[in-house]
Scaffold this active site. Structure first.
Site, mmCIF file in Angstrom:
data_model
loop_
_atom_site.group_PDB
_atom_site.id
_atom_site.type_symbol
_atom_site.label_atom_id
_atom_site.label_comp_id
_atom_site.label_asym_id
_atom_site.label_seq_id
_atom_site.Cartn_x
_atom_site.Cartn_y
_atom_site.Cartn_z
ATOM 1 N N LYS A 1 16.738 19.203 46.480
ATOM 2 C CA LYS A 1 17.217 20.804 46.753
ATOM 3 C C LYS A 1 17.718 20.881 48.055
ATOM 4 C CE LYS A 1 17.868 24.870 46.021
ATOM 5 N NZ LYS A 1 16.908 26.184 45.878
ATOM 6 N N SER B 1 11.769 26.630 47.055
ATOM 7 C CA SER B 1 12.441 25.569 47.898
ATOM 8 C C SER B 1 11.735 25.346 49.273
ATOM 9 C CB SER B 1 13.753 26.020 48.053
ATOM 10 O OG SER B 1 14.599 26.107 46.745
#
Length: 293
Positions: free
Chosen positions: A170, A95
């Site tokens: 995300k 991420s």
């Protein structure tokens, strides 16, 4: 049997790699620490660098903590880019910054390779259960090639858009998760201070419109005082930093995201950077001089 590389074998990466191995694929692995013994026992090949992984594998998965870590894996000394050859696919499941993702992808594509950004949601539980949500950015053709391997690690798999779209998705996910953890913490703190049993309040709420996965899992953590990390506060701080930085550049106001970040900062200042992110409730407890229990 596919030739797969996996770089980053921590809390999330190790079980994800194991699912690929259990499906019969050949793994070439690399990590800063000694790789998990169960992967070695399963005949994974330990590589000395990301470069070696990229030379030997056709699809290279990356699962490391932050944007600079991905940059180092790809373009540092003995980085994966040095081992890539035309036609290979790099899949970054970390991420990280959507902006940097686009730059990394541009460099990889210049080598004749494909690049997918494919961050995940579901935490350690989802990684172990192969039930992760996987949000993907990149070309349809590369997605189609990698999808069978995604399906070994997750359940809800979506091609969101072009390069960077997975990371943007995300960040949005992490905003929702943080705000929901904060809401659950406030609710249980309120109930406890008012004299109700927070465990029974949680059980009652699970049957109503307030029910959520976070109330189920993180609400239980708050009541049972289990803040051993499934997803560390420090990592959620990183994700909210990405949200706030991007919002600033876009001219978007995210006031409650900023509040949650300050609550995470409070936890970190009190020694909680490595707590599970459900530990955000401890910041609320400090402010209220009351503990959910």
């Amino acid at each position: 049997m596919a030739q797969l590389g996996f770089i980053g074998l921590g809390i999330m990466g190790a079980p994800m790699a194991k699912h690929l191995q259990d499906a019969g694929h050949k793994l070439f692995i690399c990590d800063r620490k000694t790789p998990p013994q169960e992967l070695i026992d399963g005949q994974a090949t330990c590589c000395t660098s990301p470069k070696e992984v990229a030379k030997r594998a056709d699809i290279i998965f990356i699962m490391v903590p932050d944007t600079p870590d991905v940059g180092a894996v790809l373009f540092g000394e003995n980085g994966a880019a040095e081992g890539l050859s035309k036609g290979k696919i790099v899949v970054d499941m970390s991420s990280i910054s959507p902006i940097e993702t686009k730059e990394y992808a541009k460099k990889v594509k210049a080598l004749g390779c494909e690049y997918l950004d494919a961050p995940v949601s579901g935490g350690e539980v989802g990684a172990k259960a192969a039930s992760l949500t996987i949000m993907v950015g990149g070309s349809q053709s590369a997605f189609d090639d990698v999808r069978p391997f995604f399906e070994l690690m997750g359940k809800n798999i979506t091609l969101v858009g072009d390069t960077g779209a997975g990371q943007t998705c995300k960040v949005a996910n992490q905003i929702i998760v943080a705000l929901t953890i904060e809401a659950v913490g406030e609710a249980l703190l309120f109930a406890s201070k008012a004299g109700a049993d927070p465990a029974k309040v949680r059980a009652a709420l699970m049957g109503g419109f307030a029910s959520s996965r976070i109330l189920e899992v993180h609400g239980e953590r708050m009541v049972k005082r289990n803040f051993e990390p499934g997803f560390r506060i420090a990592l959620h701080q990183k994700d909210l930093n990405l949200a706030l930085q991007s919002a600033r550049s876009l001219g978007v106001a995210l006031p409650n995201t900023a509040t949650c970040q300050e609550l995470f900062n409070t936890c970190a200042a009190n020694g909680g950077a490595a707590w599970d992110h459900s530990g955000l409730v401890r910041a609320l407890e400090l402010m209220s001089n009351h503990t959910v229990a």
